[in-house]
Design a protein around this motif. Structure first.
Motif, mmCIF file in Angstrom:
data_model
loop_
_atom_site.group_PDB
_atom_site.id
_atom_site.type_symbol
_atom_site.label_atom_id
_atom_site.label_comp_id
_atom_site.label_asym_id
_atom_site.label_seq_id
_atom_site.Cartn_x
_atom_site.Cartn_y
_atom_site.Cartn_z
ATOM 1 N N ILE A 215 0.837 -1.201 0.000
ATOM 2 C CA ILE A 215 0.000 0.000 0.000
ATOM 3 C C ILE A 215 0.873 1.253 0.000
ATOM 4 N N GLU A 216 1.859 1.292 0.888
ATOM 5 C CA GLU A 216 2.741 2.466 0.946
ATOM 6 C C GLU A 216 3.545 2.598 -0.344
ATOM 7 N N GLY A 217 3.993 1.483 -0.875
ATOM 8 C CA GLY A 217 4.724 1.518 -2.138
ATOM 9 C C GLY A 217 3.893 2.116 -3.257
ATOM 10 N N GLU A 218 2.642 1.718 -3.316
ATOM 11 C CA GLU A 218 1.748 2.251 -4.340
ATOM 12 C C GLU A 218 1.554 3.760 -4.166
ATOM 13 N N GLN A 219 1.427 4.207 -2.935
ATOM 14 C CA GLN A 219 1.242 5.638 -2.661
ATOM 15 C C GLN A 219 2.437 6.479 -3.095
ATOM 16 N N HIS A 220 3.641 5.881 -3.042
ATOM 17 C CA HIS A 220 4.868 6.617 -3.376
ATOM 18 C C HIS A 220 5.452 6.220 -4.728
ATOM 19 N N GLY A 221 4.777 5.347 -5.432
ATOM 20 C CA GLY A 221 5.286 4.891 -6.718
ATOM 21 C C GLY A 221 6.502 3.983 -6.586
ATOM 22 N N ALA A 222 6.625 3.292 -5.456
ATOM 23 C CA ALA A 222 7.768 2.403 -5.208
ATOM 24 C C ALA A 222 7.409 0.966 -5.585
ATOM 25 N N SER A 223 8.403 0.252 -6.096
ATOM 26 C CA SER A 223 8.193 -1.147 -6.498
ATOM 27 C C SER A 223 9.541 -1.853 -6.603
ATOM 28 N N ASP A 224 9.489 -3.116 -6.963
ATOM 29 C CA ASP A 224 10.678 -3.931 -7.238
ATOM 30 C C ASP A 224 11.662 -3.959 -6.071
ATOM 31 N N TYR A 225 11.161 -4.201 -4.881
ATOM 32 C CA TYR A 225 12.005 -4.279 -3.693
ATOM 33 C C TYR A 225 12.906 -5.504 -3.760
ATOM 34 N N PHE A 226 14.174 -5.321 -3.369
ATOM 35 C CA PHE A 226 15.100 -6.455 -3.343
ATOM 36 C C PHE A 226 16.130 -6.214 -2.247
ATOM 37 N N VAL A 227 16.182 -7.136 -1.293
ATOM 38 C CA VAL A 227 17.109 -7.040 -0.161
ATOM 39 C C VAL A 227 18.240 -8.038 -0.345
ATOM 40 N N THR A 228 19.462 -7.556 -0.093
ATOM 41 C CA THR A 228 20.648 -8.411 -0.076
ATOM 42 C C THR A 228 21.236 -8.359 1.323
#
Length: 134
Positions: free
Chosen positions: A59-72
């Motif tokens: 939901i927060e990602g959509e509000q800020h236009g964030a996507s494609d999360y990847f953690v290393t």
């Protein structure tokens, strides 16, 4: 998802996160798990903590236009096991996109408490210490 090592449970959780698989994330969690994160409402607890947190991430990602999360994850700074309890602190980097621009966050820390159950190590709680934008 049997895990004989606490770090293996954390790796499974992060692999599931990177794939966007909320169900697999939940499978690595103890039933009464807790999450502490910089994103409001900051604390998620109980049997649906992982699903609720991941829903809020999207939901927060959509509000800020964030996507494609990847953690290393890096090498653990602490990996302490005492009987059926473990405490692991792992440095992390996170990549994601905001409005199609790739963002790199470095210097984050993931602190994790785990419990060894009959089916293997499960995450009891985790907290994310946000890094800085590279």
């Amino acid at each position: 998802m049997a895990t004989n090592d606490p770090m293996a449970a954390i790796d499974q959780y992060m692999d599931a996160f990177n794939k966007g698989d909320g169900k697999a994330m939940a499978a690595t969690f103890a039933v009464s798990g807790s999450i502490l994160d910089g994103m409001a409402p900051h604390v998620w607890q109980g049997p649906t903590a992982t699903q609720d947190w991941y829903r809020d991430v999207l939901i927060e990602g959509e509000q800020h236009g964030a996507s494609d999360y990847f953690v290393t994850l890096g090498e653990p700074l602490h990996n302490n096991i005492t009987g059926d309890s473990a405490y692991v602190v792992v440095p992390a980097t996170m990549k994601f996109k905001v409005q199609s621009q790739e963002i790199l966050q470095t210097g984050a820390m993931c602190s994790v408490a785990l419990r060894k159950l009959a089916e293997g190590w499960r995450i009891a709680a985790w907290a994310w210490g946000k890094g800085t934008r590279a």
